[in-house]
Design a protein around this motif. Structure first.
Motif, PDB file in Angstrom:
ATOM      1  N   PHE A   1     -10.455  -3.543   4.418  1.00 48.79           N
ATOM      2  CA  PHE A   1      -9.062  -3.978   4.478  1.00 48.79           C
ATOM      3  C   PHE A   1      -8.116  -2.781   4.541  1.00 48.79           C
ATOM      4  O   PHE A   1      -7.208  -2.730   5.383  1.00 48.79           O
TER       5      PHE A   1
ATOM      6  N   TYR B   1       0.861  -1.183   0.000  1.00 52.18           N
ATOM      7  CA  TYR B   1       0.000   0.000   0.000  1.00 52.18           C
ATOM      8  C   TYR B   1       0.892   1.226   0.000  1.00 52.18           C
ATOM      9  O   TYR B   1       1.843   1.320   0.777  1.00 52.18           O
TER      10      TYR B   1
ATOM     11  N   PHE C   1     -10.195  -6.840  -9.133  1.00 44.33           N
ATOM     12  CA  PHE C   1      -9.312  -5.947  -8.378  1.00 44.33           C
ATOM     13  C   PHE C   1      -8.696  -4.859  -9.261  1.00 44.33           C
ATOM     14  O   PHE C   1      -8.624  -3.692  -8.868  1.00 44.33           O
TER      15      PHE C   1
ATOM     16  N   LYS D   1     -12.006 -11.460   1.788  1.00 46.72           N
ATOM     17  CA  LYS D   1     -13.183 -10.862   1.142  1.00 46.72           C
ATOM     18  C   LYS D   1     -12.836 -10.172  -0.181  1.00 46.72           C
ATOM     19  O   LYS D   1     -13.722  -9.786  -0.935  1.00 46.72           O
ATOM     20  N   ILE D   2     -11.534 -10.014  -0.458  1.00 48.16           N
ATOM     21  CA  ILE D   2     -11.115  -9.309  -1.672  1.00 48.16           C
ATOM     22  C   ILE D   2     -11.244 -10.218  -2.888  1.00 48.16           C
ATOM     23  O   ILE D   2     -10.784 -11.357  -2.877  1.00 48.16           O
ATOM     24  N   ASP D   3     -11.867  -9.707  -3.929  1.00 38.86           N
ATOM     25  CA  ASP D   3     -12.050 -10.452  -5.176  1.00 38.86           C
ATOM     26  C   ASP D   3     -10.981 -10.016  -6.174  1.00 38.86           C
ATOM     27  O   ASP D   3     -11.035  -8.923  -6.729  1.00 38.86           O
ATOM     28  N   LEU D   4      -9.991 -10.863  -6.412  1.00 39.81           N
ATOM     29  CA  LEU D   4      -8.908 -10.511  -7.322  1.00 39.81           C
ATOM     30  C   LEU D   4      -9.365 -10.421  -8.774  1.00 39.81           C
ATOM     31  O   LEU D   4      -8.716  -9.774  -9.594  1.00 39.81           O
TER      32      LEU D   4
ATOM     33  N   LEU E   1     -10.703  -1.600  -9.756  1.00 39.85           N
ATOM     34  CA  LEU E   1     -11.135  -0.789  -8.623  1.00 39.85           C
ATOM     35  C   LEU E   1     -10.541   0.611  -8.684  1.00 39.85           C
ATOM     36  O   LEU E   1      -9.344   0.797  -8.913  1.00 39.85           O
TER      37      LEU E   1
ATOM     38  N   THR F   1      -4.858  -1.636  -8.060  1.00 41.03           N
ATOM     39  CA  THR F   1      -6.023  -0.768  -8.249  1.00 41.03           C
ATOM     40  C   THR F   1      -5.679   0.378  -9.198  1.00 41.03           C
ATOM     41  O   THR F   1      -4.510   0.633  -9.487  1.00 41.03           O
TER      42      THR F   1
ATOM     43  N   TYR G   1      -8.801  -9.892   4.216  1.00 38.28           N
ATOM     44  CA  TYR G   1      -8.191 -10.177   2.923  1.00 38.28           C
ATOM     45  C   TYR G   1      -9.007 -11.201   2.139  1.00 38.28           C
ATOM     46  O   TYR G   1      -9.144 -11.104   0.914  1.00 38.28           O
TER      47      TYR G   1
ATOM     48  N   LYS H   1     -15.158  -1.889  -2.134  1.00 36.26           N
ATOM     49  CA  LYS H   1     -14.889  -3.325  -2.058  1.00 36.26           C
ATOM     50  C   LYS H   1     -13.629  -3.672  -1.266  1.00 36.26           C
ATOM     51  O   LYS H   1     -13.458  -4.824  -0.855  1.00 36.26           O
ATOM     52  N   ILE H   2     -12.750  -2.706  -1.068  1.00 31.53           N
ATOM     53  CA  ILE H   2     -11.543  -2.976  -0.272  1.00 31.53           C
ATOM     54  C   ILE H   2     -11.437  -2.030   0.922  1.00 31.53           C
ATOM     55  O   ILE H   2     -10.405  -1.972   1.583  1.00 31.53           O
TER      56      ILE H   2
END
Length: 249
Positions: free
Chosen positions: A129, A30, A83, A77-80, A86, A114, A75, A125-126
């Motif tokens: 996190f 990040y 991704f 819950k994240i849909d790659l 986003l 992203t 993590y 959606k993120i």
């Protein structure tokens, strides 16, 4: 036989769905940057590290098992698959209202990134996190009350609220704009005392727009203390005369 199969199934599912295992298989980065703010967070091999200054070194944050489990849960819950599409809902970063942020996930030989978003305003959606890893980063460092970017409203008793001047503080540096040139310098903070080192600036000439800049460069050497009133910073000299008033963006 049936009970043995049930035990095997429970073991298989818990092994396959282990959120901690999922997050330990990837490298997560990040980053958030603006003229007055810098942050890098990296999560890899069950190590959580943070850099809060532009030239700083990574500091490893010791997380509890509960925090790692929460990270793994969020993590998962994240849909790659979606991704890379986003993007943040706001664009304050376009005019330096917020730091420009990005989140990337490296999974084996694939990297997902992203399209960018404003720091503290990530895509929905993120959001859980991103908010959580930033909270972990915030909690890991001693709070600096002046950090952030501020719109200057008053300079030496002059109302400059319509001038679009700003001043920004990161962990060690101050930077900003007072009408013509971008400037930056070092500052020191202790309790309610603050002092500025020499300011460096670009060398543009702006007709009829440099008077306040010159006033600030001179007055900044006299700054001795500060007060925070909600989101407003007040800078004073040794005689407790107000030099600058600015409110966080």
């Amino acid at each position: 036989m049936k009970s043995l199969f049930s035990i095997f199934l429970v073991f298989f599912l818990s092994k396959g769905c282990s959120q901690e295992q999922f997050i330990s298989d990837v490298k997560i980065s990040y980053g958030a940057n603006s003229r007055g703010f810098h942050r890098t967070i990296q999560i890899e091999n069950k190590t959580f590290s943070v850099i809060n200054t532009r030239d700083g070194k990574p500091e490893v944050v010791e997380l509890s098992d509960e925090q790692w489990n929460q990270l793994g849960k969020l993590y998962s819950k994240i849909d790659l698959k979606t991704f890379n599409d986003l993007e943040g809902p706001t664009m304050e970063r376009a005019y330096d209202g917020k730091a420009h942020a990005n989140l990337s996930i490296q999974n084996k030989d694939k990297t997902y990134t992203t399209k960018g978003f404003d720091h503290t305003i990530p895509p929905a959606k993120i959001k859980e996190f991103v908010d959580y890893i930033n909270k972990l980063a915030d909690d890991s460092v001693v709070k600096n009350p002046v950090l952030g970017s501020y719109s200057v409203e008053e300079l030496l008793s002059n109302d400059v609220s319509k001038k679009e001047y700003f001043i920004s503080f990161d962990a060690e540096k101050v930077s900003g704009f007072m009408g013509c040139n971008m400037y930056s310098g070092m500052y020191k903070l202790q309790n309610e005392s603050i002092s500025f080192g020499p300011m460096m600036s670009t060398r543009k000439y702006c007709e009829n727009a440099m008077e306040n800049e010159a006033l600030w460069f001179k007055a900044s050497t006299e700054v001795a203390s500060f007060k925070m009133e909600n989101k407003t910073i007040l800078l004073y000299n040794n005689e407790n005369k107000l030099i600058l008033k600015a409110t966080k963006k």
